[in-house]
Design an enzyme around this catalytic site. Structure first.
Site, PDB file in Angstrom:
ATOM      1  N   HIS A  24     -22.928  -2.017  52.023  1.00  0.00           N
ATOM      2  CA  HIS A  24     -23.321  -2.534  53.023  1.00  0.00           C
ATOM      3  C   HIS A  24     -23.202  -4.046  53.292  1.00  0.00           C
ATOM      4  O   HIS A  24     -22.984  -4.453  54.632  1.00  0.00           O
ATOM      5  CB  HIS A  24     -24.802  -2.095  53.218  1.00  0.00           C
ATOM      6  N   ASP A 130     -28.149  -5.097  59.441  1.00  0.00           N
ATOM      7  CA  ASP A 130     -27.883  -3.912  59.055  1.00  0.00           C
ATOM      8  C   ASP A 130     -29.021  -3.128  59.565  1.00  0.00           C
ATOM      9  O   ASP A 130     -30.255  -3.390  59.370  1.00  0.00           O
ATOM     10  CB  ASP A 130     -27.901  -3.794  57.413  1.00  0.00           C
ATOM     11  N   THR A 152     -23.527   1.099  60.546  1.00  0.00           N
ATOM     12  CA  THR A 152     -22.178   1.057  60.034  1.00  0.00           C
ATOM     13  C   THR A 152     -21.616   2.583  59.619  1.00  0.00           C
ATOM     14  O   THR A 152     -20.560   2.538  59.288  1.00  0.00           O
ATOM     15  CB  THR A 152     -22.288   0.565  58.396  1.00  0.00           C
ATOM     16  N   ASP A 393     -24.635  11.179  54.881  1.00  0.00           N
ATOM     17  CA  ASP A 393     -23.846  11.709  56.124  1.00  0.00           C
ATOM     18  C   ASP A 393     -22.569  12.176  55.871  1.00  0.00           C
ATOM     19  O   ASP A 393     -21.861  12.378  56.992  1.00  0.00           O
ATOM     20  CB  ASP A 393     -23.636  10.426  57.134  1.00  0.00           C
TER      21      ASP A 393
END
Length: 471
Positions: A24, A130, A152, A393
């Protein structure tokens, strides 16, 4: 505070708040570097806020890549990680929990004060960060600054996280019995099944740190974000996904893939670090004939699945380049490494310069975990994929690759040697694979257009810079 009549506004001071885990922070730093370069004419300065360990990794990566030094108007500012000083070894999930607890308990406000001090007292005029670090929303409001979160991952995953409460109400405790049911009653998600949803949306441990984090984030974004940066480009997301997100988040700014923001001569693709000779090896292989295999830095198949994958690669007869952590090499079938090296048919390395590898003309297939960064790197290189998702995801991404965009295939469950061999053969030489390869080239052309002169992603990034610097 607005300047008095006749006084000019002070130059923007942007605080960039990182989530210091996995990749990240590195992704956010690439955006910060591009933002710093674009905003320099306005006199803007940026303070990049992350933990000591995260900043150390970023410095190490910067020193290893030519041209990756920080711009003069971008500084690192170290913030506490929330972990007790006495604890020397803390598991990553616990580190995340401590970090988020500290952030929620007023930590981000203190970090913004640290940024102000590091900037010689210049107040923070905008908070970019983020999206995972959702407590930055309240901290930004307290500082009188807008919050502009950066997402992201994929747009469809963001939509699922924002709609988590509605999805839970719909599915209830029946997720296991409804795994193949399409989500037709949820705008933007009709192409996905219950089984494709990220962990913690309707199944799994709702109280696990990441699942709690993204749930709170999904609740916070619609009410607090001044704008949201999206890691996508026009033409990639289906219209129903774009429309559903726009209804919830009216000020979405898509300018992904983020790794393309930096100019070619400033990115490591110009002269990538390649300590294991991947590019030289690829140079000896046939055009579009190599299968590249990588599951990122976190995901790793079980030992039995690793052996099936290795056997499938051998059975395919195609040359392969496999980026695999060295501590997993002992799990491979006996003699596998020796046979690959002896025949020259395969190269197994502990790390590969993935962007440069995928862009190499010898690479014709990508076997991947379907992490979003990897998917976008494959898309922008025009390489079809075989996806083996593991968590998060990745299942939604794999579903998108295989059934929404149609430039790859997805394994339903564990890989088998026969399945791997068939997938590699199809992607490289099959009739259906030809259609996938053609579709991959279409998407690659869309990326190139979006990032070309006057392209939509270039325009959107300019709009992002304007939003961030006008505060």
């Amino acid at each position: 505070m607005a300047p008095a009549d006749g006084e000019s506004s002070p130059p923007p001071h942007v605080a960039v708040v990182a989530f210091p885990f996995s990749s990240h922070a590195a992704v956010l730093l690439s955006i910060a570097r591009a933002l710093a370069a674009a905003a320099a004419p306005s006199g803007a300065t940026l303070s990049f806020l992350s933990t000591a360990s995260s900043l150390a990794q970023l410095r190490k990566a910067s020193s290893a890549s030519a041209g990756h030094g920080l711009p003069g108007n971008l500084r690192f500012v170290e913030v506490p990680d929330g972990a007790p000083a006495a604890e020397e070894s803390v598991p990553v999930p616990r580190q995340m929990q401590l970090f988020m607890e500290a952030a929620e308990a007023g930590g981000v406000k203190a970090w913004l004060e640290a940024a102000r001090a590091a900037a010689g007292g210049a107040r923070v005029t905008c908070v970019v960060g983020d999206a995972f670090v959702w407590p930055a929303a309240d901290a930004a409001a307290s500082a009188g600054a807008p919050w502009v979160p950066v997402w992201t991952a994929a747009s469809c995953a963001l939509l699922a996280h924002i709609r988590t409460d509605a999805l839970r109400e719909d599915v209830g405790d029946q997720a296991a019995n409804r795994v193949d049911e399409p989500l037709i009653s949820h705008p933007g998600l009709a192409s996905y099944r219950v089984r494709d949803l990220p962990d913690g949306v309707v199944s799994g441990d709702f109280n696990y740190v990441i699942n709690l984090l993204v749930h709170r984030m999904g609740q916070c974004l619609p009410r607090s974000a001044a704008a949201v940066a999206l890691n996508t480009f026009p033409g990639l997301d289906p219209p129903d996904v774009t429309a559903a997100l726009a209804e919830i988040l009216p000020n979405c700014v898509p300018f992904g893939p983020y790794h393309l923001l930096l100019a070619e001569d400033d990115a490591d693709t110009a002269a990538p670090a390649d300590p294991h000779g991947c590019l030289a090896w690829l140079g000896r292989q046939p055009a579009r004939g190599v299968a590249y295999v990588s599951f990122g830095t976190v995901a790793c198949p079980r030992p039995d699945e690793l052996r099936e994958l290795a056997a499938g690669l051998e059975a395919s007869g195609a040359p392969f380049l496999w980026s695999l952590r060295e501590d997993s090499w002992t799990l491979l079938p006996p003699g596998f490494l020796d046979r690959a090296a002896g025949t020259g048919s395969g190269l197994v390395v502990p790390w590969a310069p993935q962007v440069a590898v995928l862009r190499h003309p010898s690479v014709g297939a990508f076997v991947t975990h379907a992490g979003w960064a990897s998917v976008l790197e494959g898309v922008s290189s025009g390489v079809p994929m075989a996806c083996r998702p593991f968590f998060g995801d990745q299942r939604m991404n794999a579903r998108s690759v295989a059934h929404v965009w149609g430039f790859g295939a997805a394994f339903e469950g564990a890989m088998t040697s026969a399945g791997v061999a068939a997938a590699v053969e199809e992607l490289l030489r099959g009739e259906e694979g030809a259609r996938m390869r053609a579709r991959a080239k279409v998407l690659q052309a869309l990326v190139a257009e979006a990032f070309g002169p006057g392209g939509e992603c270039r325009k959107n990034f300019d709009r992002f810079v304007e939003i961030v610097c006008r505060a």
